[in-house]
Design a protein around this motif. Sequence first.
Motif, PDB file in Angstrom:
ATOM      1  N   THR A   1      -5.337  14.415   1.178  1.00 61.33           N
ATOM      2  CA  THR A   1      -6.112  15.581   0.769  1.00 61.33           C
ATOM      3  C   THR A   1      -6.165  15.651  -0.749  1.00 61.33           C
ATOM      4  N   ASP A   2      -7.376  15.736  -1.293  1.00 58.38           N
ATOM      5  CA  ASP A   2      -7.576  15.973  -2.714  1.00 58.38           C
ATOM      6  C   ASP A   2      -7.433  17.477  -2.931  1.00 58.38           C
ATOM      7  N   LEU A   3      -6.361  17.901  -3.593  1.00 56.48           N
ATOM      8  CA  LEU A   3      -6.072  19.326  -3.711  1.00 56.48           C
ATOM      9  C   LEU A   3      -6.986  20.028  -4.718  1.00 56.48           C
ATOM     10  N   GLN A   4      -7.751  19.267  -5.517  1.00 57.26           N
ATOM     11  CA  GLN A   4      -8.723  19.891  -6.409  1.00 57.26           C
ATOM     12  C   GLN A   4      -9.969  20.316  -5.632  1.00 57.26           C
ATOM     13  N   THR A   5     -10.434  19.451  -4.771  1.00 55.95           N
ATOM     14  CA  THR A   5     -11.683  19.697  -4.051  1.00 55.95           C
ATOM     15  C   THR A   5     -11.471  20.191  -2.630  1.00 55.95           C
ATOM     16  N   GLY A   6     -10.278  20.006  -2.084  1.00 57.19           N
ATOM     17  CA  GLY A   6     -10.023  20.340  -0.694  1.00 57.19           C
ATOM     18  C   GLY A   6     -10.527  19.290   0.269  1.00 57.19           C
ATOM     19  N   GLN A   7     -11.102  18.216  -0.248  1.00 57.94           N
ATOM     20  CA  GLN A   7     -11.620  17.146   0.604  1.00 57.94           C
ATOM     21  C   GLN A   7     -10.464  16.415   1.279  1.00 57.94           C
ATOM     22  N   ARG A   8     -10.608  16.197   2.577  1.00 56.55           N
ATOM     23  CA  ARG A   8      -9.551  15.552   3.358  1.00 56.55           C
ATOM     24  C   ARG A   8     -10.086  14.269   3.971  1.00 56.55           C
ATOM     25  N   TYR A   9      -9.295  13.228   3.890  1.00 58.25           N
ATOM     26  CA  TYR A   9      -9.642  11.924   4.444  1.00 58.25           C
ATOM     27  C   TYR A   9      -8.553  11.544   5.449  1.00 58.25           C
ATOM     28  N   ALA A  10      -8.949  11.006   6.590  1.00 58.18           N
ATOM     29  CA  ALA A  10      -7.960  10.674   7.612  1.00 58.18           C
ATOM     30  C   ALA A  10      -8.395   9.447   8.394  1.00 58.18           C
ATOM     31  N   ASP A  11      -7.409   8.761   8.934  1.00 58.72           N
ATOM     32  CA  ASP A  11      -7.692   7.590   9.760  1.00 58.72           C
ATOM     33  C   ASP A  11      -6.541   7.403  10.743  1.00 58.72           C
ATOM     34  N   GLN A  12      -6.795   6.605  11.764  1.00 58.46           N
ATOM     35  CA  GLN A  12      -5.790   6.323  12.789  1.00 58.46           C
ATOM     36  C   GLN A  12      -6.098   4.986  13.423  1.00 58.46           C
ATOM     37  N   GLY A  13      -5.075   4.341  13.933  1.00 61.55           N
ATOM     38  CA  GLY A  13      -5.258   3.060  14.605  1.00 61.55           C
ATOM     39  C   GLY A  13      -4.182   2.853  15.641  1.00 61.55           C
ATOM     40  N   ARG A  14      -4.490   2.051  16.639  1.00 68.73           N
ATOM     41  CA  ARG A  14      -3.540   1.773  17.715  1.00 68.73           C
ATOM     42  C   ARG A  14      -3.663   0.323  18.129  1.00 68.73           C
ATOM     43  N   THR A  15      -2.535  -0.290  18.437  1.00 61.92           N
ATOM     44  CA  THR A  15      -2.540  -1.660  18.903  1.00 61.92           C
ATOM     45  C   THR A  15      -1.408  -1.863  19.904  1.00 61.92           C
ATOM     46  N   GLY A  16      -1.603  -2.773  20.836  1.00 63.15           N
ATOM     47  CA  GLY A  16      -0.525  -3.133  21.735  1.00 63.15           C
ATOM     48  C   GLY A  16       0.514  -3.962  21.012  1.00 63.15           C
ATOM     49  N   GLY A  17       1.753  -3.870  21.450  1.00 63.32           N
ATOM     50  CA  GLY A  17       2.809  -4.649  20.831  1.00 63.32           C
ATOM     51  C   GLY A  17       3.366  -4.000  19.580  1.00 63.32           C
ATOM     52  N   LEU A  18       4.036  -4.803  18.784  1.00 67.13           N
ATOM     53  CA  LEU A  18       4.705  -4.336  17.576  1.00 67.13           C
ATOM     54  C   LEU A  18       4.237  -5.189  16.402  1.00 67.13           C
ATOM     55  N   PRO A  19       3.226  -4.725  15.637  1.00 66.78           N
ATOM     56  CA  PRO A  19       2.707  -5.514  14.519  1.00 66.78           C
ATOM     57  C   PRO A  19       3.642  -5.441  13.317  1.00 66.78           C
ATOM     58  N   ALA A  20       4.785  -6.104  13.421  1.00 70.32           N
ATOM     59  CA  ALA A  20       5.802  -5.975  12.380  1.00 70.32           C
ATOM     60  C   ALA A  20       6.397  -7.326  12.033  1.00 70.32           C
ATOM     61  N   GLN A  21       6.697  -7.505  10.774  1.00 67.03           N
ATOM     62  CA  GLN A  21       7.457  -8.649  10.303  1.00 67.03           C
ATOM     63  C   GLN A  21       8.944  -8.371  10.515  1.00 67.03           C
ATOM     64  N   HIS A  22       9.723  -9.422  10.785  1.00 60.73           N
ATOM     65  CA  HIS A  22      11.161  -9.218  10.958  1.00 60.73           C
ATOM     66  C   HIS A  22      11.821  -8.927   9.612  1.00 60.73           C
ATOM     67  N   VAL A  23      12.587  -7.859   9.581  1.00 57.73           N
ATOM     68  CA  VAL A  23      13.349  -7.494   8.392  1.00 57.73           C
ATOM     69  C   VAL A  23      14.753  -7.118   8.841  1.00 57.73           C
TER      70      VAL A  23
END
Length: 356
Positions: free
Chosen positions: A98-120
Amino acid sequence: MAIVAVVAGLLYAGMSAPDRPALASAASLDPVRKPAERTAALAPVNLPADDAPHGSGMEWWYYNGILDAATGQRYAFHVAVFVANGLVKQTVMHVALTDLQTGQRYADQGRTGGLPAQHVANGFDFRQDDWQVAGSGPSQKLRAAFEGVSIALDLTDSHAPILHRAANSATPGLLDFGQSGISYYYSRPRMAAKGEITVGGKPAQVSGDVWFDHQWGDFDVLSLGWNWFALHLADGSDVMLYQLFDAQGHKVMTAGTVSNAKGSVPLKPEDVELTPVTTWTSPHTRIPYVVEWRVRLPSGVLNIKPFVADSEFDAGRTTANVYWEGPVKVTGSIDGQGFLELSGYDRLNAAQSNRR
């Protein structure tokens, strides 16, 4: 709490009844000693090893913050990664800026099967498309690009993590939600963030304090809703509060933690009084949310008001639910700022509509 507002509907509903995590049985009673805590039977939090994914029924890594740019702009954001283990393991990301000067809000979402992760070792590194959420211990980073904006932050923490617990519990880092199950939960309330926010092709160097939550366990997110507060106060203290309610809107539990550089103290239910002040009804979903609150603590009364009332996050594409998540101002006995999360209002609204 950041039992973040989410992985309810779609992810949890994907688990058949036999696959859903069984709730622990009631604590055994001893006629002489007090009842044993159910949480005492579980392994204690072990950091940094427990920064890594666990394979439990539900887990998430969550961030929120209000960032200041050298040029005067202010931005608020939240980022969350959810992993649900059902018939199919699924990973979800939610991000909002959210840009607190303008009040403009941007949002996104995503979903995938499995675990898209590198081992750490002793950490996590989720990567998918144009986002990355990674870290181990006090060093973490966030990257996300969506809708023509981007977030690139490096986070460090010079304080010990806060292990949340109930006021009368001897097991830090574990919360017992009764029939809804048990959750591990720790926070890093003030991670120092530096990086860049880009909006409309214009980059801005930013800095500020970021709240990080990690929560996991075998608990039922469909049976409860919550009002959750993560507040940075001007005296350097941090307040995490949550109020749980059932599908009919009846209060189930109120608790929280007050922390500072010296440590943390759990709040007793009688230490906290949450009073609704103003309701905002979404023009998009017609769901009413209580976005202004009066919070009574032992230290005084806090007035909570949103920077931008329209902070609803419609997660229909990924988790089949809707929640409110946004930055808030704090006034009253002490000033501050933070984030408010309102989850379960969609189910509560549906239940009330069905009763009419």
